[in-house]
Design an enzyme around this catalytic site. Sequence first.
Site, short mmCIF file in Angstrom:
data_model
loop_
_atom_site.label_atom_id
_atom_site.label_comp_id
_atom_site.label_asym_id
_atom_site.label_seq_id
_atom_site.Cartn_x
_atom_site.Cartn_y
_atom_site.Cartn_z
N LYS A 175 0.81 -1.23 0.00
CA LYS A 175 0.00 0.00 0.00
C LYS A 175 0.84 1.28 0.00
CE LYS A 175 -4.29 -1.69 2.04
NZ LYS A 175 -5.28 -1.53 3.11
N ASP A 211 -10.17 2.86 1.65
CA ASP A 211 -10.27 2.35 3.03
C ASP A 211 -10.98 3.36 3.94
OD1 ASP A 211 -9.06 -0.14 2.74
OD2 ASP A 211 -7.05 0.63 3.09
N1 LIG Z 1 -11.38 -3.85 7.72
C1 LIG Z 1 -10.57 -3.43 6.78
O1 LIG Z 1 -10.99 -3.12 5.65
C2 LIG Z 1 -9.10 -3.28 7.07
C3 LIG Z 1 -8.30 -2.49 6.23
C4 LIG Z 1 -6.95 -2.38 6.53
C5 LIG Z 1 -6.43 -3.04 7.63
N2 LIG Z 1 -7.23 -3.79 8.42
C6 LIG Z 1 -6.71 -4.49 9.62
O2 LIG Z 1 -6.14 -3.50 10.46
C7 LIG Z 1 -5.15 -4.10 11.29
C8 LIG Z 1 -3.90 -3.21 11.31
O3 LIG Z 1 -3.35 -3.14 10.00
P1 LIG Z 1 -2.28 -2.02 9.62
O4 LIG Z 1 -2.03 -2.17 8.17
O5 LIG Z 1 -2.70 -0.70 10.13
O6 LIG Z 1 -0.99 -2.51 10.46
P2 LIG Z 1 0.32 -1.68 10.78
O7 LIG Z 1 0.55 -0.62 9.77
O8 LIG Z 1 1.38 -2.69 11.03
O9 LIG Z 1 -0.01 -0.94 12.16
C9 LIG Z 1 -0.32 -1.65 13.32
C10 LIG Z 1 -0.54 -0.68 14.51
O10 LIG Z 1 -0.97 -1.49 15.60
C11 LIG Z 1 -0.10 -1.32 16.71
N3 LIG Z 1 0.14 -2.62 17.36
C12 LIG Z 1 0.55 -3.75 16.77
N4 LIG Z 1 0.63 -4.74 17.68
C13 LIG Z 1 0.27 -4.19 18.88
C14 LIG Z 1 0.16 -4.69 20.20
N5 LIG Z 1 0.43 -5.98 20.48
N6 LIG Z 1 -0.25 -3.86 21.16
C15 LIG Z 1 -0.53 -2.57 20.89
N7 LIG Z 1 -0.44 -2.02 19.67
C16 LIG Z 1 -0.04 -2.83 18.66
C17 LIG Z 1 1.20 -0.79 16.14
O11 LIG Z 1 1.80 -0.01 17.16
P3 LIG Z 1 3.31 0.53 17.07
O12 LIG Z 1 3.23 1.78 16.25
O13 LIG Z 1 3.68 0.75 18.47
O14 LIG Z 1 4.11 -0.56 16.40
C18 LIG Z 1 0.72 0.04 14.95
O15 LIG Z 1 0.41 1.34 15.33
C19 LIG Z 1 -4.91 -5.51 10.72
O16 LIG Z 1 -5.59 -6.42 11.54
C20 LIG Z 1 -5.57 -5.45 9.35
O17 LIG Z 1 -6.07 -6.70 8.93
C21 LIG Z 1 -8.56 -3.91 8.17
#
Ligand SMILES: NC(=O)c1ccc[n+]([C@@H]2O[C@H](COP(=O)([O-])OP(=O)(O)OC[C@H]3O[C@@H](n4cnc5c(N)ncnc54)[C@H](OP(=O)(O)O)[C@@H]3O)[C@@H](O)[C@H]2O)c1
Length: 378
Positions: A175, A211
């Site tokens: 992305k 999104d």
């Molecule tokens: N429904 C939909 O259409 C849709 C669309 C996109 C994504 N999603 C979902 O959204 C979720 C996140 O995706 P993303 O692309 O945003 O991931 P990402 O860019 O890797 O970001 C993850 C975020 O979550 C935090 N995090 C990760 N593990 C954690 C933990 N154990 N405790 C506390 N905070 C934690 C991270 O904090 P740090 O900054 O401290 O590392 C970061 O800010 C995924 O489950 C994905 O499947 C859903």
Amino acid sequence: MSKGSLNRLRQDIEALDHELLRLLNERASVSLQIGRLKVQEGLDIRDPWREQAVFKYLAQHNKGPLKAREIEEIFGKIVAISRRIQSAASFGGPARPVESADADPCCTLTGETALYGIIGNPVAHSMSPLMHNTAFGLLGLDAIYLPFEVEDLPGALTGMKALNVKGASVTHPFKTQILGLIDEIDDTAEKIGAVNTLVFGKDGIRGTNTDWVGAVRCLEVLLPVEGHTFVVVGAGGAARAVVFGITSKGGNVMVVNRSEEKGRSLADEFDCAFALLPEIGAVGGDCLVNTTPVGMYPKTDAMPVPKGVLSSYKAVADVIYNPVETMLLKEAKAAGCKVASGFHMFVHQGVEQFSTWTGRKAPVREMEAVVYERLLRT
Ligand SMILES: NC(=O)c1ccc[n+]([C@@H]2O[C@H](COP(=O)([O-])OP(=O)(O)OC[C@H]3O[C@@H](n4cnc5c(N)ncnc54)[C@H](OP(=O)(O)O)[C@@H]3O)[C@@H](O)[C@H]2O)c1
């Protein structure tokens, strides 16, 4: 041959085409009625035995000059279109014909079929092919959507252009990587800093982001975004789309994140407040939105925030869609909050993609039904 005879023959052809057009539409109307009956009876749209019987009957009664295989070619297309019309008859009907529509495009591919797909790695788990192919089938569009597991992103984009692909979804991990590789990025994707949708055109590849639309539609089921305060947990890619959506619709955001640097940077960019995750009990708002992967399959017992904080919110939303109901949403419900699953965000980002690509209104209810059913089975 004189010009007069040629004109007369052309008039004959025109009259025959006129009659063929009438007959083809009459046949399509009968097909539609059959489709509705099949839906009522819970029968499959595709019936290979019946199709074989049609071809056999035509071969027996063909008097030429068309050859049997030419008749089969013409009627093959008519039967394929009838099947599509019958799938469309299930529009608004029960879930079973939706599955039939999903399977249908493979049987009707031609050189004119419009190609769409998703690029990511991995993509095997993606629900997008199921969702978009169902929508194409239901609307009777000659289009197919395929999953592409990509190792070489620039190579994939060149290949997709060369193959005349019309549009694509972009998922993890591309992305943001894709930003420097496409010809145009619209303002929304630029602001979010990520592209989840590609549109291939004469002037090259345009990137946009849907999104945030999915996020806003998901939240507006809970409460109007404008004038309300949202506590957004997480600061990654999903958070960026959610924060953009909320702020652009007049809502207020408090970003709460595990790591200070990323969280503060997102908050500063969108002019929002920031708090560290351990301080979550000290902040408040109307709606809490989880954008972290905490609670996602297979670690479904995990919660991104302590359950004690939930009762202070009117509503709680999760971007996770597998499981449909996360532990966070179960606890939020028990605490008396309204809840929304990431499943709605996922479907609505796809709904917006579908309209962007086809210019048509997407069959939202059926897209939701087919994804929901598949998620319950995984
Ligand atoms: N429904 C939909 O259409 C849709 C669309 C996109 C994504 N999603 C979902 O959204 C979720 C996140 O995706 P993303 O692309 O945003 O991931 P990402 O860019 O890797 O970001 C993850 C975020 O979550 C935090 N995090 C990760 N593990 C954690 C933990 N154990 N405790 C506390 N905070 C934690 C991270 O904090 P740090 O900054 O401290 O590392 C970061 O800010 C995924 O489950 C994905 O499947 C859903």
